[in-house]
Design a protein around this motif. Structure first.
Motif, PDB file in Angstrom:
ATOM      1  N   LEU A 248       0.818  -1.209   0.000  1.00 32.10           N
ATOM      2  CA  LEU A 248       0.000   0.000   0.000  1.00 32.10           C
ATOM      3  C   LEU A 248       0.854   1.262   0.000  1.00 32.10           C
ATOM      4  CD1 LEU A 248      -0.057   1.441   3.066  1.00 32.10           C
ATOM      5  CD2 LEU A 248      -1.391  -0.593   3.590  1.00 32.10           C
ATOM      6  N   ASP A 249       0.251   2.361  -0.434  1.00 33.06           N
ATOM      7  CA  ASP A 249       0.888   3.674  -0.433  1.00 33.06           C
ATOM      8  C   ASP A 249       0.864   4.220   0.989  1.00 33.06           C
ATOM      9  OD1 ASP A 249       1.675   6.301  -0.704  1.00 33.06           O
ATOM     10  OD2 ASP A 249       0.378   6.737  -2.418  1.00 33.06           O
ATOM     11  N   HIS A 250       2.039   4.302   1.622  1.00 34.23           N
ATOM     12  CA  HIS A 250       2.115   4.741   3.013  1.00 34.23           C
ATOM     13  C   HIS A 250       1.868   6.238   3.184  1.00 34.23           C
ATOM     14  CE1 HIS A 250       3.877   0.772   3.366  1.00 34.23           C
ATOM     15  NE2 HIS A 250       3.867   0.879   4.684  1.00 34.23           N
ATOM     16  N   TYR A 251       1.703   6.957   2.093  1.00 35.55           N
ATOM     17  CA  TYR A 251       1.396   8.384   2.166  1.00 35.55           C
ATOM     18  C   TYR A 251      -0.076   8.657   1.836  1.00 35.55           C
ATOM     19  CZ  TYR A 251       6.473   8.297   1.392  1.00 35.55           C
ATOM     20  OH  TYR A 251       7.817   8.035   1.462  1.00 35.55           O
ATOM     21  N   ASP A 252      -0.866   7.609   1.732  1.00 34.35           N
ATOM     22  CA  ASP A 252      -2.250   7.714   1.281  1.00 34.35           C
ATOM     23  C   ASP A 252      -3.167   7.164   2.371  1.00 34.35           C
ATOM     24  OD1 ASP A 252      -4.743   7.529   0.077  1.00 34.35           O
ATOM     25  OD2 ASP A 252      -3.983   6.712  -1.805  1.00 34.35           O
ATOM     26  N   ARG A 253      -3.921   8.056   3.025  1.00 35.69           N
ATOM     27  CA  ARG A 253      -4.809   7.623   4.102  1.00 35.69           C
ATOM     28  C   ARG A 253      -5.853   6.627   3.597  1.00 35.69           C
ATOM     29  NH1 ARG A 253      -6.840   9.398   9.184  1.00 35.69           N
ATOM     30  NH2 ARG A 253      -5.247  11.016   9.256  1.00 35.69           N
ATOM     31  N   ASP A 338       3.493  10.085   8.673  1.00 34.90           N
ATOM     32  CA  ASP A 338       2.960  10.194  10.034  1.00 34.90           C
ATOM     33  C   ASP A 338       1.446  10.374  10.017  1.00 34.90           C
ATOM     34  OD1 ASP A 338       5.502   9.983  11.036  1.00 34.90           O
ATOM     35  OD2 ASP A 338       5.674  12.072  11.691  1.00 34.90           O
ATOM     36  N   ASP A 339       0.984  11.322   9.202  1.00 37.30           N
ATOM     37  CA  ASP A 339      -0.424  11.714   9.230  1.00 37.30           C
ATOM     38  C   ASP A 339      -1.339  10.717   8.533  1.00 37.30           C
ATOM     39  OD1 ASP A 339       0.498  13.968  10.483  1.00 37.30           O
ATOM     40  OD2 ASP A 339       0.270  15.288   8.751  1.00 37.30           O
ATOM     41  N   ARG A 340      -0.801  10.017   7.536  1.00 36.31           N
ATOM     42  CA  ARG A 340      -1.668   9.216   6.684  1.00 36.31           C
ATOM     43  C   ARG A 340      -1.467   7.709   6.841  1.00 36.31           C
ATOM     44  NH1 ARG A 340      -2.881  12.161   1.327  1.00 36.31           N
ATOM     45  NH2 ARG A 340      -3.350  14.261   2.055  1.00 36.31           N
ATOM     46  N   PHE A 341      -0.410   7.318   7.574  1.00 39.72           N
ATOM     47  CA  PHE A 341      -0.213   5.888   7.830  1.00 39.72           C
ATOM     48  C   PHE A 341      -0.197   5.598   9.329  1.00 39.72           C
ATOM     49  CE2 PHE A 341       2.777   2.301   8.574  1.00 39.72           C
ATOM     50  CZ  PHE A 341       1.984   1.291   8.065  1.00 39.72           C
ATOM     51  N   LEU A 342       0.724   6.209  10.058  1.00 37.26           N
ATOM     52  CA  LEU A 342       0.855   5.900  11.479  1.00 37.26           C
ATOM     53  C   LEU A 342      -0.336   6.398  12.289  1.00 37.26           C
ATOM     54  CD1 LEU A 342       4.654   6.620  11.992  1.00 37.26           C
ATOM     55  CD2 LEU A 342       3.535   4.390  12.068  1.00 37.26           C
ATOM     56  N   ALA A 343      -0.752   7.626  12.065  1.00 36.80           N
ATOM     57  CA  ALA A 343      -1.869   8.170  12.846  1.00 36.80           C
ATOM     58  C   ALA A 343      -3.157   7.378  12.641  1.00 36.80           C
ATOM     59  CB  ALA A 343      -2.063   9.647  12.524  1.00 36.80           C
ATOM     60  N   PRO A 344      -3.551   7.038  11.409  1.00 34.47           N
ATOM     61  CA  PRO A 344      -4.761   6.210  11.252  1.00 34.47           C
ATOM     62  C   PRO A 344      -4.636   4.828  11.899  1.00 34.47           C
ATOM     63  CG  PRO A 344      -4.193   7.258   9.169  1.00 34.47           C
ATOM     64  CD  PRO A 344      -3.049   7.506  10.108  1.00 34.47           C
ATOM     65  N   MET A 345      -3.442   4.237  11.821  1.00 29.73           N
ATOM     66  CA  MET A 345      -3.262   2.927  12.459  1.00 29.73           C
ATOM     67  C   MET A 345      -3.427   3.041  13.972  1.00 29.73           C
ATOM     68  SD  MET A 345      -0.545   0.307  10.931  1.00 29.73           S
ATOM     69  CE  MET A 345       0.862   1.245  11.455  1.00 29.73           C
ATOM     70  N   ARG A 357       1.840  -1.799  18.496  1.00 32.56           N
ATOM     71  CA  ARG A 357       3.287  -2.052  18.650  1.00 32.56           C
ATOM     72  C   ARG A 357       3.906  -1.866  17.270  1.00 32.56           C
ATOM     73  NH1 ARG A 357       6.456  -6.803  18.428  1.00 32.56           N
ATOM     74  NH2 ARG A 357       4.616  -8.133  18.384  1.00 32.56           N
ATOM     75  N   SER A 358       4.883  -0.978  17.180  1.00 27.90           N
ATOM     76  CA  SER A 358       5.342  -0.576  15.855  1.00 27.90           C
ATOM     77  C   SER A 358       6.857  -0.456  15.791  1.00 27.90           C
ATOM     78  CB  SER A 358       4.715   0.772  15.481  1.00 27.90           C
ATOM     79  OG  SER A 358       5.202   1.241  14.239  1.00 27.90           O
ATOM     80  N   GLN A 359       7.427  -1.023  14.718  1.00 29.16           N
ATOM     81  CA  GLN A 359       8.827  -0.795  14.371  1.00 29.16           C
ATOM     82  C   GLN A 359       8.846   0.408  13.424  1.00 29.16           C
ATOM     83  OE1 GLN A 359      10.490  -4.451  12.842  1.00 29.16           O
ATOM     84  NE2 GLN A 359      10.380  -5.481  14.824  1.00 29.16           N
ATOM     85  N   THR A 360       9.000   1.589  14.010  1.00 27.13           N
ATOM     86  CA  THR A 360       8.811   2.834  13.273  1.00 27.13           C
ATOM     87  C   THR A 360      10.149   3.345  12.761  1.00 27.13           C
ATOM     88  OG1 THR A 360       6.965   3.258  14.782  1.00 27.13           O
ATOM     89  CG2 THR A 360       7.668   5.078  13.379  1.00 27.13           C
ATOM     90  N   TYR A 361      10.603   2.750  11.676  1.00 27.97           N
ATOM     91  CA  TYR A 361      11.842   3.168  11.018  1.00 27.97           C
ATOM     92  C   TYR A 361      11.890   2.509   9.654  1.00 27.97           C
ATOM     93  CZ  TYR A 361      12.910  -1.170  13.500  1.00 27.97           C
ATOM     94  OH  TYR A 361      12.842  -2.441  14.029  1.00 27.97           O
ATOM     95  N   SER A 370       8.342  10.127  15.170  1.00 25.46           N
ATOM     96  CA  SER A 370       7.161   9.427  14.654  1.00 25.46           C
ATOM     97  C   SER A 370       6.683   8.365  15.636  1.00 25.46           C
ATOM     98  CB  SER A 370       7.478   8.784  13.299  1.00 25.46           C
ATOM     99  OG  SER A 370       7.857   9.744  12.336  1.00 25.46           O
ATOM    100  N   ASN A 371       7.568   7.921  16.526  1.00 24.20           N
ATOM    101  CA  ASN A 371       7.206   6.918  17.519  1.00 24.20           C
ATOM    102  C   ASN A 371       6.181   7.412  18.533  1.00 24.20           C
ATOM    103  OD1 ASN A 371       8.965   4.251  17.470  1.00 24.20           O
ATOM    104  ND2 ASN A 371      10.290   5.925  16.807  1.00 24.20           N
ATOM    105  N   ARG A 372       5.921   8.714  18.555  1.00 29.39           N
ATOM    106  CA  ARG A 372       4.875   9.207  19.446  1.00 29.39           C
ATOM    107  C   ARG A 372       3.522   8.633  19.057  1.00 29.39           C
ATOM    108  NH1 ARG A 372       5.659  12.698  15.414  1.00 29.39           N
ATOM    109  NH2 ARG A 372       3.840  13.767  14.506  1.00 29.39           N
ATOM    110  N   LEU A 373       3.425   8.108  17.829  1.00 31.33           N
ATOM    111  CA  LEU A 373       2.180   7.539  17.331  1.00 31.33           C
ATOM    112  C   LEU A 373       2.097   6.034  17.573  1.00 31.33           C
ATOM    113  CD1 LEU A 373       2.080   9.566  14.004  1.00 31.33           C
ATOM    114  CD2 LEU A 373       0.634   9.927  16.026  1.00 31.33           C
ATOM    115  N   ALA A 374       3.005   5.499  18.380  1.00 27.61           N
ATOM    116  CA  ALA A 374       2.986   4.071  18.737  1.00 27.61           C
ATOM    117  C   ALA A 374       2.846   3.946  20.247  1.00 27.61           C
ATOM    118  CB  ALA A 374       4.258   3.378  18.266  1.00 27.61           C
ATOM    119  N   ASP A 375       2.028   2.989  20.686  1.00 29.41           N
ATOM    120  CA  ASP A 375       1.909   2.722  22.121  1.00 29.41           C
ATOM    121  C   ASP A 375       3.109   1.951  22.633  1.00 29.41           C
ATOM    122  OD1 ASP A 375      -0.897   3.705  22.428  1.00 29.41           O
ATOM    123  OD2 ASP A 375      -1.287   2.068  21.027  1.00 29.41           O
ATOM    124  N   LEU A 376       3.619   1.062  21.805  1.00 29.72           N
ATOM    125  CA  LEU A 376       4.735   0.193  22.188  1.00 29.72           C
ATOM    126  C   LEU A 376       5.814   0.308  21.121  1.00 29.72           C
ATOM    127  CD1 LEU A 376       2.578  -2.917  23.151  1.00 29.72           C
ATOM    128  CD2 LEU A 376       3.693  -1.372  24.765  1.00 29.72           C
TER     129      LEU A 376
END
Length: 949
Positions: A248-253, A338-345, A357-361, A370-376
């Protein structure tokens, strides 16, 4: 009148004060005693919890379901094996098939998200709950996210660049083919063939209304550069049956939400009203994804200017504005991800009452913040033994956890451990786990546990490129001892707060400015040729080695500090919660962030710049004014008389300079770079984890900055706590890959054991053993201990072997106060590879027991052996007269694999495509196995003056 009465009031006041003072002293003494009693009670509670830590600090395992082809019986059996081994939970990950459907045996692969697959998932969750195990689930199959639910219009985006040769005199050029999901953005004429000449002379031309560009004639050869909003074409890697499709396009909500609803909602439906503990997003590996159809509009909105006329700057040097435009493009990609992939997840997970739980890199270029958008937040380790002294995604995740108050920070552990599969040993696992602990990790997720049906035989299924850490390893009987160690350390490193004095500012703005795209290579005769999209680079974390270099992290560690990473966004949102901030070669920095750094220094914070001072505005807008302000701030900060601001041109001098400006947290004598530490500040005291990461014994004297009146050693293997005779200068004799937990408090809780033992050999037991090899019927009388691989009949044996012998202990032979140890020797250090290379993370020690043993004395389990020091306390089990020794040794599965033909996946690949290829299979050969000797019974006696204390 007031003055007249003052003396009388003073006299009365003094009398009252004296009485009040006596009362205060008495109450103060009571208060002190109450406080000490409360402190003692809290420490006693801490000791008890350390001995028996909560289940949530147990390690987890990534549980690979291949196909998926799972049965309820096998699900239950494997979960029960994990529970018994001390594993606290699973992350269910669905991957490619490993076998074809076989009607003759009933073996069947079930498509991903089919009713059968979801029923298996429901059953696994139910069984895990019954056993008290945590369950996470990956939000997809394979990686990155995507699948058949993603149409080409929502597939991973890419800026496609075509270079077309324009012949002399030509007035039109055929436009490149525009496929589904693509759109022409802009075109430029450049003098000369290809891009050999400077692109500063590029001329933007109108887009064609037909399939042909109209251009003015020229007597010279020119090149037409066309930019198209396109798709990378990347497919999901290693998908299950029925899960193949576009990433999927990670820049597309819309693409993100399509995946969450088509895949996420279906997966969670299997859990009913009890959702998984967490849903998991793997490391972002959307390679080449540097564009999205809405990027131009988002760029205009976020950066304030039109990117279209500047597109040439993303590929070629167009003059002074090049890096500024690239910076703005990279920053926009990050914000869109951040806005269109991590935040919606993150929002979707919250709506479904679970954690993210996210491997944000990785790719796209998400940042530490960007890890502020992950709980773990979760990291993973490089495949080298030096990973803790270099930039790593593990320290990246730990730093984010510290900054954004995420107390539990996990890492994908053992990914590349001692390849190929089944080569890893328990000591290998401990050696790597300690490297993760040293970077701030306190939850391990093992990579991993391959589900394997009985039809797969021994050692069963395995992932193509990872450690296989299930019960098919012959050494598995000692897994509970290993997992208990890991559980206790994980628990300890969750207590209190991290003490990381130093923050390294990640140069995100410099990295964004380095981003670029490459040309699409074409076979067309009109193509200028010679360019490839592999020149594209759009990752923050994968660029950090180049920007940070190999010096700065090691220098901070060697100065006696543990560093965190921080970035400008984190400074803007949470400040600088550290004593020291280092700017490692930073050039670009937002003005507002730099002003906060200046304020930090004025308030006493230590700021150190290395190599150069910040001087360049990050982006294109207001570049001149912002650059002037940055240079002014650098002048004020480093040349304006601020005593806590320092510039270090040569980073090799940073260690000594840093130690002179701030008090080291831990100082070792002699300096020993191979020893690392982590420090946690508790209400009851200070806890340090200290680990020898080398394959050599190390003797050091350690001075802890936050030492207190009393010190204790917390033994993570036994759970026992013992006092230290000296809480100021602690001497360590660390065996290879040995670690210690040291706790400092003002409350003496545990007595110090006798020290300076005298040792002597009571009996040499190295000869005359009878060895029985499992159920093979092979029995060998070993006069001298030797490896199983040395004998033809056992060289390909993988499994358990039982060593037996008897020995006599004469009456009155031992001192009553002595301890007895069964000692197997120290092992031999291997030569470390230089350079380290890849896929070679392991413990470089030739152990005397290969690879693990259970020691029974007179029919009772005395202990297990798999790590230095290779000895077991048998004091309680040995008695005068005749004694029986039974030692059960397990090796790896490699010997059996080396003696068998390897699976032929030809038909499987014909059916489903070649989705994997077993890694490092050239390394299959029989390995040393068994007890290699010497084996000695050692008496350890305390010195006389210790006994008379």
């Amino acid at each position: 009148m007031l003055r007249a009465r003052l003396p009388q009031r003073k006299t009365v006041s003094c009398t009252v004060c004296l009485q009040l003072a006596l009362v205060a002293i008495a109450l103060g003494g009571v208060a002190v005693r109450i406080a000490l009693a409360q402190s003692a009670a809290e420490i006693a509670k801490l000791h008890s919890r350390f001995e028996n830590p909560p289940d949530d600090s147990r390690i987890m395992m990534r549980w690979w379901w291949f196909g998926p082809a799972v049965t309820k019986h096998e699900i239950t059996r494997e979960l029960e094996e994990m529970k018994a081994a001390g594993i606290g939970g699973v992350e269910i990950a669905n991957l490619y098939a490993l076998a074809l459907d076989d009607p003759s045996t009933g073996f069947l692969n079930t498509p991903f998200l089919s009713p059968e697959h979801l029923e298996a998932l429901r059953f696994a969750a139910q069984e895990a709950r019954r056993l008290g195990l945590r369950v996470d689930v990956t939000l997809g199959s394979g990686w990155p996210f995507g699948g058949p639910e993603i149409p080409v219009s929502e597939a991973a985006g890419k800026l496609r660049v075509e270079a077309l040769t324009v012949s002399p005199g030509a007035t039109e050029v055929q436009a490149p083919f525009v496929d589904a999901g693509e759109r022409m953005l802009a075109a430029f004429l450049v003098p000369g063939a290809g891009l050999a000449r400077d692109a500063t002379e590029a001329e933007q031309i109108a887009l064609p209304k037909t399939d042909w560009f109209k251009i003015h004639a020229s007597p010279d050869v020119r090149t037409l550069i066309c930019f198209l909003s396109s798709r990378s074409g990347m497919m999901v890697k290693r998908p299950s049956i029925g899960a193949a499709g576009f990433v999927l396009d990670h820049y597309d909500r819309a693409a993100t939400e399509a995946h969450l609803h088509a895949v996420g909602d279906r997966l969670l439906s299997a859990f009913g009203d009890q959702p998984p503990y967490a849903v998991f997003s793997d490391s972002l590996e959307d390679y080449g994804s540097n564009w999205s159809p809405e990027l131009l509009a988002e760029f205009q909105r976020r950066r304030g200017y039109d990117l279209r006329p500047h597109l040439m700057a993303l590929m070629k040097d167009v003059g002074p504005e090049t890096e500024a435009v690239r910076h703005d493009w990279g920053q926009t990609l990050t914000e869109m991800a951040d806005d269109r992939f991590l935040a919606p997840m993150h929002a979707w997970a919250a709506e479904h009452h679970t954690l993210l739980r996210s491997q944000t890199y990785g790719f796209p270029p998400v940042t530490l913040s960007s890890n502020r958008l992950a709980d773990l937040p979760e990291g993973e380790g490089k495949a080298t033994f030096e990973m803790w002294r270099e930039f790593s995604d593990t320290r990246w995740a730990a730093s984010a956890g510290h900054l954004f108050h995420r107390p539990v920070i996990s890492s994908e552990t053992w990914t590349w451990l001692h390849s190929p599969a089944f080569r890893a040993t328990p000591l290998d696992m401990k050696a790597e786990a300690d490297l993760h602990f040293l970077q701030g990790i306190n939850q391990l997720v093992g990579h991993g546990w391959p589900y394997s049906p009985p039809q797969a035989g021994e050692p069963g299924w395995r992932m193509y490129a990872a450690a296989a850490l299930n019960a098919h390893n012959p050494w598995f009987p000692v897994m509970p001892d290993l997992t208990r160690y890991l559980q206790r350390v994980s628990f300890a490193l969750r207590q209190g707060q991290p003490v990381n004095d130093v923050a390294l500012l990640l140069p995100n703005d410099d990295v964004w400015a380095s981003f670029s795209v490459g040309l699409q290579k074409r076979a067309s005769p009109t193509s200028a040729g010679g360019f490839d999209e592999s020149g594209s680079n759009v990752s923050i974390d994968e660029s950090m080695d180049r920007f940070l270099g190999k010096q700065v992290i090691a220098q901070v560690l060697d100065a006696g500090f543990n560093p965190d990473f921080i970035d400008a966004d984190a400074i803007d949102s949470v400040g600088i919660p550290y004593r020291v901030l280092i700017l490692p070669g930073v050039d670009r920095l937002p003005v507002a962030t730099y002003e906060k750094i200046l304020d930090f220094a004025r308030r006493g914070g230590i700021v150190i710049a290395t190599r150069r001072l910040p001087a360049t505005a990050p982006g294109l807008m207001h570049a001149e004014a912002d650059s002037a302000r940055l240079r002014e701030l650098s002048q004020t900060l480093f040349h304006g008389g601020i005593a806590t601001a320092h510039f270090v041109l040569d980073e090799t001098a940073l260690r000594d300079e840093l130690a002179s400006w701030a008090h080291p947290d831990l100082a070792l004598s002699p300096r020993t770079p191979e020893i690392g530490f982590i420090h946690r500040k508790l209400a009851e005291g200070d806890l340090y984890f200290v680990a020898n990461t080398s394959n050599l014994s190390r003797h050091v004297q350690a001075r802890f900055r936050d030492a207190a009146g009393h010190a204790e050693v917390w033994d993570a293997f036994s759970g026992e706590v013992s006092g230290l005779p000296d809480s100021k200068d602690v001497e360590f004799d660390l065996a290879p890959y040995e670690s210690q937990l040291i706790f400092f408090s003002d409350e003496a809780m545990a007595a110090a054991p006798p020290v300076h033992p005298r040792e002597r050999v009571v009996a040499d037991l190295s000869r005359q053993w009878n060895v029985v090899f499992g159920e093979t019927g092979i029995s060998v009388a070993m006069d001298r201990l030797s490896s199983w691989s040395d004998a033809l009949q056992t060289q390909f044996y993988s499994g358990l072997a039982t060593y037996q012998k008897s020995f006599e202990l004469p009456q009155g032979e031992l001192e009553p106060s002595a301890k007895l140890f069964l000692d197997f020797g120290a092992g031999t250090s291997e030569v470390l590879p230089s350079p380290p290379g890849e896929h070679n993370m392991k413990a470089y020690l030739e152990a005397p027991v290969r690879e693990a043993a259970q020691v029974f004395v007179n029919g009772k389990l005395a202990g297990v052996v798999w790590h230095p020091p290779y000895r077991v306390d048998v004091t309680q089990f040995v008695h005068p007269g005749a004694n029986e020794l039974r030692i059960i040794v397990g090796n790896t599965a490699i010997n059996a694999l080396a003696g068998e033909p390897q699976p032929d996946y030809r038909l499987l690949w014909d059916r489903y495509g070649k989705l994997f290829e077993p890694q490092d299979m050239q390394n299959l050969h029989p390995l040393p196995s068994g007890m290699l000797g010497p084996v000695k019974l050692i008496e350890s006696e305390p010195l006389r003056h210790e006994l008379n204390r």
